[in-house]
Design a protein around this motif. Structure first.
Motif, PDB file in Angstrom:
ATOM      1  N   ALA A  39       0.843  -1.189   0.000  1.00  0.00           N
ATOM      2  CA  ALA A  39       0.000   0.000   0.000  1.00  0.00           C
ATOM      3  C   ALA A  39       0.886   1.250   0.000  1.00  0.00           C
ATOM      4  O   ALA A  39       1.998   1.253   0.517  1.00  0.00           O
ATOM      5  CB  ALA A  39      -0.917  -0.004   1.218  1.00  0.00           C
ATOM      6  N   SER A  40       0.394   2.311  -0.583  1.00  0.00           N
ATOM      7  CA  SER A  40       1.139   3.563  -0.599  1.00  0.00           C
ATOM      8  C   SER A  40       0.232   4.696  -0.155  1.00  0.00           C
ATOM      9  O   SER A  40      -0.984   4.612  -0.251  1.00  0.00           O
ATOM     10  CB  SER A  40       1.665   3.841  -2.009  1.00  0.00           C
ATOM     11  N   THR A  41       0.844   5.773   0.344  1.00  0.00           N
ATOM     12  CA  THR A  41       0.076   6.893   0.869  1.00  0.00           C
ATOM     13  C   THR A  41       0.733   8.195   0.440  1.00  0.00           C
ATOM     14  O   THR A  41       1.949   8.295   0.419  1.00  0.00           O
ATOM     15  CB  THR A  41       0.032   6.837   2.405  1.00  0.00           C
ATOM     16  N   ALA A 112      -8.357   8.830   1.472  1.00  0.00           N
ATOM     17  CA  ALA A 112      -8.761   8.631   2.862  1.00  0.00           C
ATOM     18  C   ALA A 112      -8.843   9.988   3.539  1.00  0.00           C
ATOM     19  O   ALA A 112      -8.046  10.882   3.282  1.00  0.00           O
ATOM     20  CB  ALA A 112      -7.761   7.742   3.590  1.00  0.00           C
ATOM     21  N   VAL A 162      -4.844   3.934   9.038  1.00  0.00           N
ATOM     22  CA  VAL A 162      -4.002   4.669   8.103  1.00  0.00           C
ATOM     23  C   VAL A 162      -2.560   4.646   8.616  1.00  0.00           C
ATOM     24  O   VAL A 162      -2.319   4.884   9.798  1.00  0.00           O
ATOM     25  CB  VAL A 162      -4.477   6.123   7.961  1.00  0.00           C
ATOM     26  N   THR A 163      -1.627   4.346   7.755  1.00  0.00           N
ATOM     27  CA  THR A 163      -0.217   4.316   8.132  1.00  0.00           C
ATOM     28  C   THR A 163       0.597   5.129   7.143  1.00  0.00           C
ATOM     29  O   THR A 163       0.147   5.444   6.046  1.00  0.00           O
ATOM     30  CB  THR A 163       0.321   2.870   8.146  1.00  0.00           C
ATOM     31  N   ARG A 187     -12.562   6.244   4.122  1.00  0.00           N
ATOM     32  CA  ARG A 187     -11.948   6.011   2.823  1.00  0.00           C
ATOM     33  C   ARG A 187     -13.025   5.886   1.750  1.00  0.00           C
ATOM     34  O   ARG A 187     -14.018   5.198   1.927  1.00  0.00           O
ATOM     35  CB  ARG A 187     -11.106   4.732   2.865  1.00  0.00           C
ATOM     36  N   PHE A 221      -5.811  11.933   2.154  1.00  0.00           N
ATOM     37  CA  PHE A 221      -4.649  11.181   1.724  1.00  0.00           C
ATOM     38  C   PHE A 221      -5.045  10.176   0.660  1.00  0.00           C
ATOM     39  O   PHE A 221      -6.128   9.612   0.683  1.00  0.00           O
ATOM     40  CB  PHE A 221      -4.011  10.440   2.895  1.00  0.00           C
ATOM     41  N   ASP A 222      -4.130   9.928  -0.261  1.00  0.00           N
ATOM     42  CA  ASP A 222      -4.317   8.952  -1.316  1.00  0.00           C
ATOM     43  C   ASP A 222      -3.838   7.611  -0.783  1.00  0.00           C
ATOM     44  O   ASP A 222      -2.642   7.400  -0.591  1.00  0.00           O
ATOM     45  CB  ASP A 222      -3.483   9.376  -2.520  1.00  0.00           C
ATOM     46  N   LYS A 223      -4.766   6.687  -0.499  1.00  0.00           N
ATOM     47  CA  LYS A 223      -4.425   5.418   0.138  1.00  0.00           C
ATOM     48  C   LYS A 223      -4.825   4.267  -0.765  1.00  0.00           C
ATOM     49  O   LYS A 223      -6.000   4.044  -1.027  1.00  0.00           O
ATOM     50  CB  LYS A 223      -5.147   5.299   1.481  1.00  0.00           C
ATOM     51  N   THR A 224      -3.849   3.516  -1.263  1.00  0.00           N
ATOM     52  CA  THR A 224      -4.112   2.393  -2.154  1.00  0.00           C
ATOM     53  C   THR A 224      -3.920   1.090  -1.392  1.00  0.00           C
ATOM     54  O   THR A 224      -2.862   0.868  -0.802  1.00  0.00           O
ATOM     55  CB  THR A 224      -3.160   2.420  -3.368  1.00  0.00           C
ATOM     56  N   ASN A 258     -11.134  -1.125  -1.489  1.00  0.00           N
ATOM     57  CA  ASN A 258     -11.895   0.083  -1.175  1.00  0.00           C
ATOM     58  C   ASN A 258     -13.182   0.194  -1.982  1.00  0.00           C
ATOM     59  O   ASN A 258     -13.931   1.152  -1.804  1.00  0.00           O
ATOM     60  CB  ASN A 258     -11.041   1.323  -1.475  1.00  0.00           C
TER      61      ASN A 258
END
Length: 415
Positions: A39-41, A112, A162-163, A187, A221-224, A258
């Motif tokens: 995952a990326s943020t 998110a 969220v991390t 999200r 935040f962009d959370k994939t 998501n």
């Protein structure tokens, strides 16, 4: 507020203001699948939701506002309605309906919305106090302990972990700083360019007879997510056997993504360790009924009832036809009705080989643990886990009448 909800207290992350602004050893496999991407943020911006009301009248409104220039321009929040309920203890519960629109010109991966705490930020008379409300003059009231609530009948109001984000990811005008961001947030699904998604955010303000203004400040935040497909989260194969805990086999599916996923056209397929998948035997092939599985939700397919064992207490979402091997076998979730050729076949969504046997196939380096009349297999440490290695992703556990989860079970939030 309508619908059931869970309450999560976020100390030091909910903010007050006077603003009106704006996821057993086995033979070597013949093939494996590649690990899912991590995952990326990335930080997208900082926003504010503002509410104001007065005493028992509990009037209120929510207004979105951009507090600063975004690192990545492209998210617009529009409030479409606010429901306010005065509770028996005098507290007020709010459900704010929002539309989130991607105006960036490119897809944004599952934005998110994360509560954030701002130190000393003042703009146009607006200031923020952690976990408190103010009256109309800006003085603190006796109220404290503001809570976020999750509206469970709204698909995109679940609080997700969220991390990889901290206050250092932001810079606030006037020399102030974001001192913290929450470990939880809402999200949306991935937003295509120009797409709009409805969301519901819920929160409760403690009892107070004062006129008040309250602001929830959050970062976007962009959370994939790491997993982008349905997974088989649990399975049990000894149902109805002598000495079995349950009267039925079952397969449990889970949505770690998501987005809402439809089962239209999908099938569940079973074969013995050395056997081939076929489509002309109902004990080995079941065509899933079309259903929509929301993020973090389960779908339970219960198989035919046997002569022995206990019961599966969870109400099944679908009645399947498979007869799984009690200890060893392989199960595939396929995207269509074509017989699966192996773990990496193009139509395989998820594949589990369990136990041992001649020429058994599986994802990764080894099969999932063997099952028994008292043991089932499940993903661990959570249903979100999928590294495409059956032995690492699944563990055996002692099955009970309440082990199986269905579409009404408590949803699970994936990192």
């Amino acid at each position: 507020m309508t619908g059931k909800r869970w309450v999560l207290i976020l100390p030091a992350l909910l903010l007050a203001a006077c603003s009106t602004g704006q996821q057993a050893t086995a033979p070597t496999p013949t093939s494996t699948t590649a690990p899912a991407p991590a995952a990326s943020t990335r930080a997208l911006g900082l926003y504010e939701l503002s509410i104001q009301g007065s005493g028992a009248q509990a009037s209120g409104r929510v207004t979105p506002a951009a507090l600063r220039s975004q690192e990545i321009a492209g998210l617009t929040f529009t409030v479409t309605g606010v429901q306010v309920v005065t509770n028996g203890d005098g507290s007020r519960s709010y459900t704010a309906a929002l539309n989130v629109t991607n105006t960036s010109g490119a897809a944004i991966g599952a934005p998110a919305i994360i509560p954030a705490d701002i130190a000393g930020y003042t703009e146009s008379g607006t200031y923020f106090r952690a976990g408190a409300t103010t009256n109309q003059s800006g003085a603190p009231t006796s109220a404290s302990g503001i809570t976020l609530t999750q509206v469970t009948d709204s698909t995109y109001s679940m609080l997700f972990p969220v991390t990889g984000v901290s206050g250092a990811d932001f810079a606030v005008p006037g020399g102030s700083s974001v001192t913290a961001v929450s470990a939880q947030g809402w999200r949306t699904p991935t937003l295509a360019a120009g797409a709009t998604q409805a969301m519901s955010l819920g929160f409760t303000i403690p009892a107070s007879n004062d006129a008040y203004r309250f602001s929830l400040v959050f970062g976007a935040f962009d959370k994939t997510p790491a997993v982008n497909h349905l997974v088989i989260s649990q399975l049990y194969g000894a149902g109805g056997n002598a000495g079995a805990t349950l009267t039925t086999d079952y397969v449990e599916l889970f949505n770690p993504t998501n987005n809402v996923i439809s089962t239209a056209g999908m099938s569940l397929q079973y074969a013995s360790p050395a056997g081939a998948f076929v489509t002309n035997n109902t004990g080995q092939f079941y065509s899933l009924t079309t259903a929509s599985i929301a993020p973090g939700r389960f779908l339970l397919i219960r198989m035919p009832i046997g002569a022995n064992g206990g019961t599966v207490t969870a109400t099944p979402d679908q009645q399947g036809t498979l007869a799984l091997g009690a200890a060893n076998g392989k199960v595939a979730l396929a995207s269509n009705g074509t017989a699966v050729a192996g773990p990496t076949a193009p139509n395989v969504i998820d594949f589990i080989g369990y136990g041992a046997g001649n020429n058994i196939t599986f994802e990764g380096t080894a099969a999932a643990p063997a099952m028994s009349v008292t043991l089932a297999d499940q993903r661990s440490p959570s249903p979100c886990t999928d590294t495409n290695n059956n032995s690492a992703d699944l563990v055996s556990f002692t099955v009970t009448a309440g082990s199986a989860r269905n579409s009404s079970s408590t949803p699970v939030a994936c990192p």
